[in-house]
Design a protein around this motif. Structure first.
Motif, PDB file in Angstrom:
ATOM      1  N   LYS A   2       0.876  -1.104  -0.103  1.00 53.20           N
ATOM      2  CA  LYS A   2      -0.038   0.106  -0.121  1.00 53.20           C
ATOM      3  C   LYS A   2       1.012   1.256   0.114  1.00 53.20           C
ATOM      4  O   LYS A   2       1.852   1.472   0.800  1.00 53.20           O
ATOM      5  N   ILE A   4       0.387   5.574   0.075  1.00 57.63           N
ATOM      6  CA  ILE A   4      -0.173   6.671   0.284  1.00 57.63           C
ATOM      7  C   ILE A   4       0.334   8.036  -0.040  1.00 57.63           C
ATOM      8  O   ILE A   4       1.482   8.121   0.300  1.00 57.63           O
ATOM      9  N   ALA A  28       0.067   2.266   5.660  1.00 54.22           N
ATOM     10  CA  ALA A  28       0.832   2.232   4.428  1.00 54.22           C
ATOM     11  C   ALA A  28       2.158   1.405   4.555  1.00 54.22           C
ATOM     12  O   ALA A  28       3.009   1.743   5.612  1.00 54.22           O
ATOM     13  N   GLU A 246      -4.390   6.779  -2.839  1.00 53.85           N
ATOM     14  CA  GLU A 246      -3.929   5.476  -2.519  1.00 53.85           C
ATOM     15  C   GLU A 246      -3.745   4.877  -3.595  1.00 53.85           C
ATOM     16  O   GLU A 246      -4.237   4.866  -4.777  1.00 53.85           O
ATOM     17  N   THR A 248      -2.529   0.518  -4.449  1.00 51.37           N
ATOM     18  CA  THR A 248      -2.091  -0.699  -4.038  1.00 51.37           C
ATOM     19  C   THR A 248      -1.588  -1.661  -5.143  1.00 51.37           C
ATOM     20  O   THR A 248      -1.936  -1.690  -6.260  1.00 51.37           O
TER      21      THR A 248
END
Length: 256
Positions: A2, A4, A28, A246, A248
């Motif tokens: 993740k 951010i 994150a 965000e 991923t």
């Protein structure tokens, strides 16, 4: 994994507005900031498990970037290697075995477009820098790019044409960036999604009315497309005039 990105409009200010709760909730692997508006020593953050990197502007209380990451990089670079563009603390690049990770705070063209010429000079230099990196290994960069790329990316596109962030010049420069082998990850997943923004003016109840702009991005080398999982815009998170965005991905640290 993740990632951010958040323009916090002053790290010291947002620390008084539940920043640490948001930071811990988002959890994150990389948490990137823009517009930290601080100098070295003004803030000490207790972020267990994270390496912290800051780039400060020479001018106090202005610009600035940071990256907090759970994954120690091989190398860290501040700026883009051009003195005229490296005085405002706008870029941090982390190198890993399989990719580069960068936070960037693109200059605003300003009222009456007073800085548009400088902005275009920056755009050209930044494009060269990203192409140099991407020629070596894939690149992820994120941040407040201060441009709404298409009409779908802001609420009032007709009345904002030729305003800072939605000039033909800025939009064309971002198109050049994408045409150089990069992907706007939110549009990769949601090409037709309207009404989703990442910045709202503090005036005219803009956020309440969702009269916003999407000017915060994750951009990746197109070679990374198979490793992209999803993109989000956290417009429910308050504390700044921007909200976090965000990305991923699959595990990018796995050995090839």
């Amino acid at each position: 994994m993740k990632f951010i990105s958040w323009n916090v409009n002053g790290l010291r200010a947002v620390l008084k507005k539940d920043f640490l709760d948001t930071f811990n909730t988002l959890d994150a692997d990389w948490f990137c900031l823009q517009e930290t508006k601080m100098q070295a020593g003004q803030v000490e953050l207790d972020l267990p498990g994270y390496y912290q990197y800051f780039n400060y502007a020479e001018r106090k209380g202005y610009s600035g970037t940071a990256i907090f990451t759970k994954h120690e990089p091989m190398a860290v670079t501040y700026g883009i290697g051009q003195e005229e563009h490296d005085k405002e603390g706008r870029v941090i690049t982390l190198e890993y075995p399989n990719f580069y990770m960068m936070t960037v705070y693109t200059p605003n063209s300003g009222s009456e477009l007073k800085r548009l010429d400088y902005r275009q000079s920056w755009d050209a230099a930044f494009l060269d820098y990203t192409k140099q990196l991407a020629a070596k290994k894939p690149l992820i960069y994120c941040g407040d790019l201060n441009v709404a790329h298409e009409e779908i990316d802001l609420k009032n596109f007709k009345t904002n044409h030729h305003n800072a962030g939605f000039t033909d010049e800025e939009r064309q420069d971002f198109t050049k960036q994408l045409n150089a082998g990069f992907v706007d990850t939110f549009r990769h997943f949601y090409p037709d999604q309207a009404g989703i923004y990442s910045w709202w003016s503090y005036r005219f109840s803009a956020r309440k009315n969702n009269a916003g702009w999407r000017i915060d991005y994750f951009v990746t080398s197109d070679a990374m497309n198979p490793q992209l999982v999803d993109a989000k815009i956290h417009n429910e998170i308050m504390g700044s005039d921007h909200c976090p965005v965000e990305l991923t991905t699959t595990d990018l640290l796995e050995a090839n």
